[in-house]
Design an enzyme around this catalytic site. Structure first.
Site, PDB file in Angstrom:
ATOM      1  N   ASN A   1       0.930  -1.311   0.108  1.00  6.44           N
ATOM      2  CA  ASN A   1      -0.023  -0.088  -0.032  1.00  6.44           C
ATOM      3  C   ASN A   1       0.996   1.197  -0.157  1.00  6.44           C
ATOM      4  O   ASN A   1       1.469   1.583   0.946  1.00  6.44           O
ATOM      5  CB  ASN A   1      -0.894  -0.040   1.421  1.00  6.44           C
ATOM      6  CG  ASN A   1      -1.795   1.278   1.143  1.00  6.44           C
ATOM      7  OD1 ASN A   1      -1.818   2.119   0.357  1.00  6.44           O
ATOM      8  ND2 ASN A   1      -2.443   1.418   2.377  1.00  6.44           N
TER       9      ASN A   1
ATOM     10  N   LYS B   1       0.282   4.161  -0.156  1.00  5.70           N
ATOM     11  CA  LYS B   1      -0.509   5.264   0.336  1.00  5.70           C
ATOM     12  C   LYS B   1      -0.195   6.774  -0.695  1.00  5.70           C
ATOM     13  O   LYS B   1      -0.197   6.367  -1.917  1.00  5.70           O
ATOM     14  CB  LYS B   1       0.131   5.569   1.680  1.00  5.70           C
ATOM     15  CG  LYS B   1      -0.096   4.468   2.487  1.00  5.70           C
ATOM     16  CD  LYS B   1       0.137   4.519   3.962  1.00  5.70           C
ATOM     17  CE  LYS B   1      -0.170   3.127   4.684  1.00  5.70           C
ATOM     18  NZ  LYS B   1      -0.024   3.284   6.217  1.00  5.70           N
TER      19      LYS B   1
ATOM     20  N   HIS C   1      -9.474   1.550   4.591  1.00  7.78           N
ATOM     21  CA  HIS C   1      -8.112   1.818   5.548  1.00  7.78           C
ATOM     22  C   HIS C   1      -8.390   2.531   6.624  1.00  7.78           C
ATOM     23  O   HIS C   1      -9.072   3.343   6.535  1.00  7.78           O
ATOM     24  CB  HIS C   1      -7.045   2.149   4.483  1.00  7.78           C
ATOM     25  CG  HIS C   1      -5.626   2.003   5.151  1.00  7.78           C
ATOM     26  ND1 HIS C   1      -5.156   3.107   6.023  1.00  7.78           N
ATOM     27  CD2 HIS C   1      -4.735   1.149   5.070  1.00  7.78           C
ATOM     28  CE1 HIS C   1      -4.028   2.709   6.284  1.00  7.78           C
ATOM     29  NE2 HIS C   1      -3.623   1.399   5.810  1.00  7.78           N
TER      30      HIS C   1
ATOM     31  N   GLU D   1      -6.730   5.029   7.760  1.00 11.76           N
ATOM     32  CA  GLU D   1      -6.288   6.429   7.246  1.00 11.76           C
ATOM     33  C   GLU D   1      -7.546   7.067   6.807  1.00 11.76           C
ATOM     34  O   GLU D   1      -7.784   8.157   7.097  1.00 11.76           O
ATOM     35  CB  GLU D   1      -5.072   6.570   6.498  1.00 11.76           C
ATOM     36  CG  GLU D   1      -3.724   6.132   7.349  1.00 11.76           C
ATOM     37  CD  GLU D   1      -2.694   5.395   6.513  1.00 11.76           C
ATOM     38  OE1 GLU D   1      -2.798   5.542   5.331  1.00 11.76           O
ATOM     39  OE2 GLU D   1      -2.021   5.009   7.379  1.00 11.76           O
TER      40      GLU D   1
ATOM     41  N   GLU E   1      -5.550  -4.676  10.364  1.00  8.64           N
ATOM     42  CA  GLU E   1      -4.396  -3.811  10.770  1.00  8.64           C
ATOM     43  C   GLU E   1      -4.707  -2.969  12.006  1.00  8.64           C
ATOM     44  O   GLU E   1      -5.580  -1.962  11.826  1.00  8.64           O
ATOM     45  CB  GLU E   1      -4.502  -2.849   9.520  1.00  8.64           C
ATOM     46  CG  GLU E   1      -4.321  -3.327   8.071  1.00  8.64           C
ATOM     47  CD  GLU E   1      -3.552  -2.063   7.314  1.00  8.64           C
ATOM     48  OE1 GLU E   1      -2.209  -2.549   6.598  1.00  8.64           O
ATOM     49  OE2 GLU E   1      -3.885  -1.084   7.024  1.00  8.64           O
TER      50      GLU E   1
ATOM     51  N   GLY F   1       2.575   2.412  10.684  1.00  7.07           N
ATOM     52  CA  GLY F   1       3.358   3.461  10.548  1.00  7.07           C
ATOM     53  C   GLY F   1       4.142   3.827  11.945  1.00  7.07           C
ATOM     54  O   GLY F   1       4.893   5.060  11.895  1.00  7.07           O
TER      55      GLY F   1
ATOM     56  N   SER G   1       3.510  -1.993   9.946  1.00  6.46           N
ATOM     57  CA  SER G   1       5.088  -2.354  10.374  1.00  6.46           C
ATOM     58  C   SER G   1       5.426  -3.710   9.774  1.00  6.46           C
ATOM     59  O   SER G   1       6.441  -4.092  10.629  1.00  6.46           O
ATOM     60  CB  SER G   1       5.401  -1.649  11.687  1.00  6.46           C
ATOM     61  OG  SER G   1       4.863  -0.482  11.887  1.00  6.46           O
TER      62      SER G   1
HETATM   63  P1  13P Z   1       3.099   0.296   7.516  1.00  6.29           P
HETATM   64  O1  13P Z   1       3.504  -0.981   6.962  1.00  6.29           O
HETATM   65  O2  13P Z   1       3.930   1.544   6.992  1.00  6.29           O
HETATM   66  O3  13P Z   1       2.920   0.220   9.169  1.00  6.29           O
HETATM   67  O4  13P Z   1       1.578   0.682   7.102  1.00  6.29           O
HETATM   68  C1  13P Z   1       0.653  -0.304   7.238  1.00  6.29           C
HETATM   69  C2  13P Z   1      -0.365  -0.040   6.441  1.00  6.29           C
HETATM   70  O5  13P Z   1      -1.080   0.665   6.656  1.00  6.29           O
HETATM   71  C3  13P Z   1      -0.878  -0.778   5.060  1.00  6.29           C
HETATM   72  O6  13P Z   1      -1.983  -0.744   4.722  1.00  6.29           O
END
Ligand code: 13P
Length: 250
Positions: free
Chosen positions: A9, A11, A94, A96, A166, A172, A212
């Site tokens: 992803n 982002k 997601h 976010e 997640e 992150g 992560s």
């Molecule tokens: P990270 O791997 O940067 O923690 O992000 C995970 C994520 O949100 C994947 O959709």
């Protein structure tokens, strides 16, 4: 047996020209992958990703989809548009999007339905915040998010979906869930699906872990009984790192 699926992803990272170069460099690194390999790119990068991945084992995903077929929804993209552009997967719900863009369990469900009916495989994201975990709500929340997202799906359809567990506190942050925590979260989701949709759906649906995940922890996570793959943020932005996650079994 469920086939593992590792999806990046990106982002809001990489331009269209960076996308072409990235996918070209990723292709040889993941060509012998035993799992499904997906890159979920920004909407403007889809064309480049599809072109560069042609003839390879890399599939292209989007990061969001609107639930209407077409109409006055400025800034949104429909499932038919994504499908026509060569997209096969789309991330839905997601954290976010839930956190910053007002996504609710109901709109996640609508988007997942629209994606599926449009011939895309939704990757439906669920997960608890740190506060929810500390208050002991993780199980209740995961069950609720999962079952609400699956409203209107038949058991046969659920069998074909991808879900990503997640935990928000692990995204992150560099704070990965332990192998056991991740497996437990995925198991809660699978058990909820078993209770509502039966054994075939529960045993077929692929459930990823995300948060992560990186080359150093992927092996432990993928060795867990319930985890069928990963949704990778930061570590998917470098071809070398992402390929190490994809080739976790080597
Ligand atoms: P990270 O791997 O940067 O923690 O992000 C995970 C994520 O949100 C994947 O959709």
């Amino acid at each position: 047996m469920r086939k593992a699926i590792i999806a990046g992803n990106w982002k809001m990272n990489k331009t269209p020209s960076e996308t072409g170069a990235f996918v070209e460099s990723l292709k040889p690194l993941v060509k012998d992958a035993k799992c499904d390999v997906v890159v979920c790119v920004p909407a403007v990068c889809i064309a480049e990703a599809v072109k560069a991945s042609e003839g390879s084992n890399i599939k292209v995903g989007a990061q969001n989809v609107h639930f209407a077929a077409s109409g006055a929804y400025t800034g949104e993209v429909s499932a038919a548009m994504l499908k026509d552009a060569g997209v096969e997967y789309v991330i839905v719900g997601h954290s976010e999007r839930r956190q910053y863009f007002g996504e609710t369990d109901e709109t996640v469900n609508l988007r997942a339905r629209a994606a599926f009916e449009g011939g895309l495989t939704p990757i439906i994201c669920v997960g608890e915040t740190k506060e929810q975990r500390e208050k002991g709500y993780t199980e209740t929340l995961l069950k609720y998010q999962t079952i609400t997202a699956l409203t209107g799906f038949s058991a046969e359809e659920v069998a074909k979906l991808v879900i990503a567990y997640e935990p928000v506190w692990a995204i992150g942050t560099g704070l990965t869930a332990s192998d056991e925590q991740a497996n437990e979260g995925v198991k809660i989701i699978r058990d909820a699906i078993r209770a509502s949709f039966g054994d075939n759906a529960a045993d077929s649906v692929r459930i990823q872990y995300g948060g992560s995940m990186n080359p150093s922890n992927v092996k432990g996570l993928m060795a867990q009984s319930e985890i069928d793959g990963g949704l990778i943020g930061g570590a998917s932005l470098k071809a070398e790192d992402f390929s190490k996650v994809v080739n976790y079994g080597e």
